[in-house]
Design a protein around this motif. Structure first.
Motif, PDB file in Angstrom:
ATOM      1  N   HIS A 153       0.834  -1.207   0.000  1.00  0.00           N
ATOM      2  CA  HIS A 153       0.000   0.000   0.000  1.00  0.00           C
ATOM      3  C   HIS A 153       0.869   1.257   0.000  1.00  0.00           C
ATOM      4  CE1 HIS A 153      -3.532   2.431   0.561  1.00  0.00           C
ATOM      5  NE2 HIS A 153      -3.100   2.922   1.712  1.00  0.00           N
ATOM      6  N   TYR A 154       1.943   1.236   0.759  1.00  0.00           N
ATOM      7  CA  TYR A 154       2.846   2.385   0.869  1.00  0.00           C
ATOM      8  C   TYR A 154       3.471   2.721  -0.480  1.00  0.00           C
ATOM      9  CZ  TYR A 154       6.568   5.356   2.820  1.00  0.00           C
ATOM     10  OH  TYR A 154       7.406   6.402   3.107  1.00  0.00           O
ATOM     11  N   TYR A 155       3.806   1.678  -1.255  1.00  0.00           N
ATOM     12  CA  TYR A 155       4.432   1.884  -2.557  1.00  0.00           C
ATOM     13  C   TYR A 155       3.426   1.943  -3.706  1.00  0.00           C
ATOM     14  CZ  TYR A 155       9.132   1.148  -0.664  1.00  0.00           C
ATOM     15  OH  TYR A 155      10.320   1.274   0.030  1.00  0.00           O
ATOM     16  N   GLY A 156       2.133   1.880  -3.389  1.00  0.00           N
ATOM     17  CA  GLY A 156       1.124   1.905  -4.447  1.00  0.00           C
ATOM     18  C   GLY A 156       1.150   0.661  -5.303  1.00  0.00           C
ATOM     19  N   ALA A 157       1.482  -0.480  -4.696  1.00  0.00           N
ATOM     20  CA  ALA A 157       1.636  -1.737  -5.431  1.00  0.00           C
ATOM     21  C   ALA A 157       0.442  -2.662  -5.236  1.00  0.00           C
ATOM     22  CB  ALA A 157       2.916  -2.451  -4.979  1.00  0.00           C
ATOM     23  N   SER A 158       0.317  -3.617  -6.159  1.00  0.00           N
ATOM     24  CA  SER A 158      -0.642  -4.703  -5.995  1.00  0.00           C
ATOM     25  C   SER A 158       0.043  -5.824  -5.234  1.00  0.00           C
ATOM     26  CB  SER A 158      -1.116  -5.222  -7.355  1.00  0.00           C
ATOM     27  OG  SER A 158      -1.808  -4.217  -8.071  1.00  0.00           O
ATOM     28  N   ILE A 180      -4.806  -8.213  -3.441  1.00  0.00           N
ATOM     29  CA  ILE A 180      -5.206  -6.822  -3.256  1.00  0.00           C
ATOM     30  C   ILE A 180      -4.632  -5.966  -4.381  1.00  0.00           C
ATOM     31  CG2 ILE A 180      -5.323  -4.902  -1.621  1.00  0.00           C
ATOM     32  CD1 ILE A 180      -4.422  -6.898   0.567  1.00  0.00           C
ATOM     33  N   PRO A 181      -5.426  -5.643  -5.400  1.00  0.00           N
ATOM     34  CA  PRO A 181      -4.954  -4.754  -6.461  1.00  0.00           C
ATOM     35  C   PRO A 181      -4.590  -3.380  -5.896  1.00  0.00           C
ATOM     36  CG  PRO A 181      -6.929  -5.921  -7.167  1.00  0.00           C
ATOM     37  CD  PRO A 181      -6.771  -6.176  -5.692  1.00  0.00           C
ATOM     38  N   ALA A 182      -3.688  -2.701  -6.556  1.00  0.00           N
ATOM     39  CA  ALA A 182      -3.216  -1.388  -6.106  1.00  0.00           C
ATOM     40  C   ALA A 182      -4.363  -0.417  -5.892  1.00  0.00           C
ATOM     41  CB  ALA A 182      -2.244  -0.815  -7.138  1.00  0.00           C
ATOM     42  N   GLY A 183      -4.297   0.294  -4.764  1.00  0.00           N
ATOM     43  CA  GLY A 183      -5.276   1.329  -4.473  1.00  0.00           C
ATOM     44  C   GLY A 183      -6.525   0.864  -3.762  1.00  0.00           C
ATOM     45  N   LEU A 184      -6.637  -0.454  -3.511  1.00  0.00           N
ATOM     46  CA  LEU A 184      -7.856  -0.983  -2.898  1.00  0.00           C
ATOM     47  C   LEU A 184      -7.670  -1.366  -1.435  1.00  0.00           C
ATOM     48  CD1 LEU A 184      -9.363  -3.147  -5.794  1.00  0.00           C
ATOM     49  CD2 LEU A 184      -9.745  -0.737  -5.241  1.00  0.00           C
TER      50      LEU A 184
END
Length: 354
Positions: free
Chosen positions: A213-218, A259-263
């Protein structure tokens, strides 16, 4: 319709013009071309994941240094096939200098990274992740700095895309530090990880959720199971070929995460898995540093030297070539003889005491 007299060059020009000019229905035919770098733990399953994504029935072999392959897909019938360039960095964290080879100012705009972390080796997890992402980000930042001077429009586009990983109204928008390019973190060997103590699984899962989440990753957990590999393929095919992005989410720590990025969100992830008193004793300048200290208290890291791949590929039998090996042995003998002669000459030299 090609003519019998057309040369190969004529056909090539016609093909380029066909792709560049609107087709019969007035739509522009665009060929998608992306590059993806796979990196992570040695023997973590990177090659297996790549082969599944490309639907190749091959037996995975150990990766030597940096390897390349590609895949082609057509998004619709009779459309040109899109191309995805797949790079794989072998050796875990021992070949960090090679990261700069596939990432250039020409392709960073269409680049993505897949970080494969071996869930069965939690004591290597943070060090591997930290080293690989730090070196990759440092190289990308150098490219972006150069682009700001030579092609500011592209640099601005990439930075804007980084910020768009989260919606502006997301509560964590100002608290994260998105990676310069799309990033997918894969936790491999879930079948082994699933046998761990439930508290250990919870710490690892929460930590990887925070980092992603911190890196905007999935984030996705996978194993050799076809069902889990399929979930990883969905994320990678989105990066490589522009396939639809999955909107499903699985955050239950007793099951494989997806968990896809941003969700995800910091409120859902919760605080680092440690007591308030322990957290109060830890000195950290950033949330990422705090999570690192909490994680490494439970899983003391192996030193960076322990993670270096000391095996000499030249001695690996799978890369044996008789003629080359014979010549190498001869040159080694000549080198040793030269060293002995040089040493002998040095000892016989008469130095003036003055």
């Amino acid at each position: 319709m090609p003519k019998a007299s057309d040369t190969l060059w004529d056909l090539a020009i016609a093909e380029v013009e066909k792709r560049e000019n609107p087709d019969d229905d007035g739509k522009h035919v665009e060929v998608w071309e992306k590059s993806v770098l796979f990196m992570g733990n040695k023997n973590g399953g990177k090659t297996t994941i790549i082969l599944r994504c490309l639907e190749r029935e091959e037996i995975p072999k150990p990766t030597l240094a940096l390897e390349y392959t590609f895949g082609r897909r057509a998004r619709r019938q009779n459309a040109p096939k899109d191309v995805a360039h797949f790079w794989e960095l072998g050796g875990g964290t021992s070949l960090l200098d090679l990261i700069r080879i596939p990432i250039t100012s020409n392709n960073i705009r269409s680049f993505a990274v897949v970080l494969v972390l071996d869930l069965s080796k939690p004591n290597e997890l943070w060090t591997t992740m930290e080293k690989l992402l730090q070196v990759t980000r440092k190289h990308m930042n150098k490219i972006l700095s150069k682009l700001e001077k030579t092609n500011p429009e592209v640099a601005t586009e990439i930075k804007q895309r980084m910020q768009n990983n989260l919606q502006r109204d997301h509560p964590d928008y100002e608290l994260v530090d998105p990676f310069p390019v799309p990033l997918v973190i894969i936790g491999s060997k879930y079948d082994i990880f699933h046998e761990f103590d439930s508290e250990m699984r919870k710490i690892i899962s929460k930590t990887l959720r925070f980092v992603s989440h911190y890196y905007g990753a999935s984030l996705v957990f996978t194993s050799k199971s076809e069902a889990l590999l399929l979930k990883a393929r969905v994320l990678i095919n989105h990066l490589a070929f522009g396939y639809d992005k999955s909107k499903s989410v699985s955050v239950d720590h007793s099951k494989p995460l997806f968990i896809p990025a941003g969700l995800d969100s910091l409120s859902q992830i919760g605080p680092p898995p440690a007591s308030d008193s322990d957290i109060g004793k830890m000195r950290a300048n950033t949330p990422l540093e705090l999570w690192k200290k909490v994680f490494e208290k439970t899983f003391p890291p192996k030193s960076f030297c322990d993670l270096q791949d000391t095996k000499d590929p030249a001695q690996d039998l799978q890369y044996a070539e008789y003629e080359v090996d014979v010549m190498r042995a001869q040159k080694n003998q000549e080198l040793e003889q030269y060293k002995r002669n040089a040493s002998k000459s040095w000892k016989e030299m008469d130095f003036d005491s003055d």
